[in-house]
Enzyme design. Sequence first.
Site, mmCIF file in Angstrom:
data_model
loop_
_atom_site.group_PDB
_atom_site.id
_atom_site.type_symbol
_atom_site.label_atom_id
_atom_site.label_comp_id
_atom_site.label_asym_id
_atom_site.label_seq_id
_atom_site.Cartn_x
_atom_site.Cartn_y
_atom_site.Cartn_z
ATOM 1 N N THR A 179 0.938 -1.373 -0.297
ATOM 2 C CA THR A 179 0.024 -0.069 0.156
ATOM 3 C C THR A 179 0.884 1.172 -0.064
ATOM 4 O OG1 THR A 179 -0.080 -0.015 2.265
ATOM 5 C CG2 THR A 179 -1.931 -0.943 1.221
ATOM 6 N N VAL B 179 6.067 2.979 -3.342
ATOM 7 C CA VAL B 179 6.640 1.957 -4.412
ATOM 8 C C VAL B 179 5.681 0.930 -4.602
ATOM 9 C CG1 VAL B 179 8.469 0.956 -4.862
ATOM 10 C CG2 VAL B 179 8.861 3.158 -3.545
ATOM 11 N N ARG C 221 22.006 -4.068 1.016
ATOM 12 C CA ARG C 221 22.527 -3.560 -0.539
ATOM 13 C C ARG C 221 24.216 -3.828 -0.351
ATOM 14 N NH1 ARG C 221 19.578 2.069 -0.831
ATOM 15 N NH2 ARG C 221 17.665 1.286 -1.670
ATOM 16 N N CYS D 257 17.431 4.961 -5.587
ATOM 17 C CA CYS D 257 16.984 5.491 -6.578
ATOM 18 C C CYS D 257 18.063 6.362 -7.232
ATOM 19 C CB CYS D 257 15.667 6.202 -6.340
ATOM 20 S SG CYS D 257 15.688 7.162 -4.710
ATOM 21 N N SER E 108 8.976 12.738 -3.069
ATOM 22 C CA SER E 108 8.335 11.250 -2.992
ATOM 23 C C SER E 108 9.297 10.479 -2.685
ATOM 24 C CB SER E 108 7.774 11.287 -4.468
ATOM 25 O OG SER E 108 8.915 11.567 -5.403
ATOM 26 N N LYS F 200 25.534 5.955 0.752
ATOM 27 C CA LYS F 200 24.789 5.108 -0.443
ATOM 28 C C LYS F 200 25.374 5.259 -1.777
ATOM 29 C CE LYS F 200 20.146 4.589 2.135
ATOM 30 N NZ LYS F 200 19.006 5.248 2.192
ATOM 31 N N HIS G 101 14.229 12.693 -9.761
ATOM 32 C CA HIS G 101 15.521 13.337 -8.918
ATOM 33 C C HIS G 101 16.079 13.352 -10.198
ATOM 34 C CE1 HIS G 101 14.283 11.388 -5.323
ATOM 35 N NE2 HIS G 101 15.117 10.488 -5.208
HETATM 36 C C1 2RA Z 1 15.309 9.375 -0.940
HETATM 37 N N1 2RA Z 1 16.533 8.099 -2.021
HETATM 38 O O1 2RA Z 1 15.060 9.988 -2.050
HETATM 39 C C2 2RA Z 1 15.774 7.844 -0.623
HETATM 40 C C3 2RA Z 1 15.170 6.982 -0.375
HETATM 41 N N2 2RA Z 1 13.870 6.793 -1.622
HETATM 42 O O2 2RA Z 1 14.520 9.826 0.039
#
Ligand code: 2RA
Length: 329
Positions: A11, A14, A100, A129, A159, A207, A236
């Site tokens: 829900t 993603v 990861r 992402c 988001s 990351k 992004h």
């Molecule tokens: C963010 N990359 O954009 C991180 C987690 N989705 O908040």
Amino acid sequence: KKVNLAIVGATGMVGRTFLKILEERNFPINQLYLFASAKSKGKKVEFRGKEYTVEELTEESFKKDIDIALFSAGGSVSKKFAPIAKENDVIVVDNSSAWRMEKDIPLVVPEVNPQDINWHNGIIANPNCSTIQCVVPLKPLHDTFKIKRIVYSTYQAVSGSGMAGMKDLENGLKGMDSENYPHPIAFNCLPHIDVFMENGYTKEEMKMIEETKKILNDYELKITATTVRVPVKYGHSVSVNIEFEKPFELEEVYKVLENAEGVVVEDDVNSNLYPLQINAEGTDEVYVGRIRRDFSIENGINMWVVADNIRKGAATNTVQIAELLLKKM
Ligand code: 2RA
């Protein structure tokens, strides 16, 4: 071959996008199971014209006959339930950052390192992402010109923080209050995504640095990053500065990117053509533009990389990994 598929976190933003992508890509499903937290139990979700009831995720959930489970339910749920799924012979593709960097867990972007799923032992990790959208164009450039150093500066949509982040942007327009961020995000940029580490970098920055090396399988790469939350809903953008080992002609760089799988080059400043988040939203490509030589170093370029962070940055990449698994079944 049809598979029995489970979605954990069905829900969430993603999770719901998984369903959309699975429908769009005609993923062959026999049985579909939707799991979420207790508070979402009983919710109805439609998929391919059929109504499904969300079940509460429990230790028993994977006793059902499930082949693949797509997780997007946060790191703690993954840490607890991915091993249980694995014990029940379910292959897990996990969106959280929980697994990861584990040595025996592949971190996969299908356009970049598809072969790495061959050594999975039940869990495959989906990268962050902002990392995914960068390694797609970086891989062919690395293969051709050998990358020495990368500097990432990101402009990340709210988001990325799910519904809470979206709400904060909307709230910001009214009361400038923010439950989810340390400061208002409306009319503002926050150089703070995830938590700060001892070394002064945020987890998001670490990351990008560490995941890039693992996905490109090159731990000699020199990488640094600054990740910033911006008042954008979807998509992004990343400014990527690259130093190559080898000399190059700009024309060659264009050609490599124009032929790169999953990349669309949008680059003609004479007609104000460059990638925009509002154009990337709802698509699965990675858009690259503002490609230009970095005159401050011997063999360097700058480029601007944009993608939909919920689709290619998360849901689509995960489904593409599941498609790679299908081929092996
Ligand atoms: C963010 N990359 O954009 C991180 C987690 N989705 O908040």
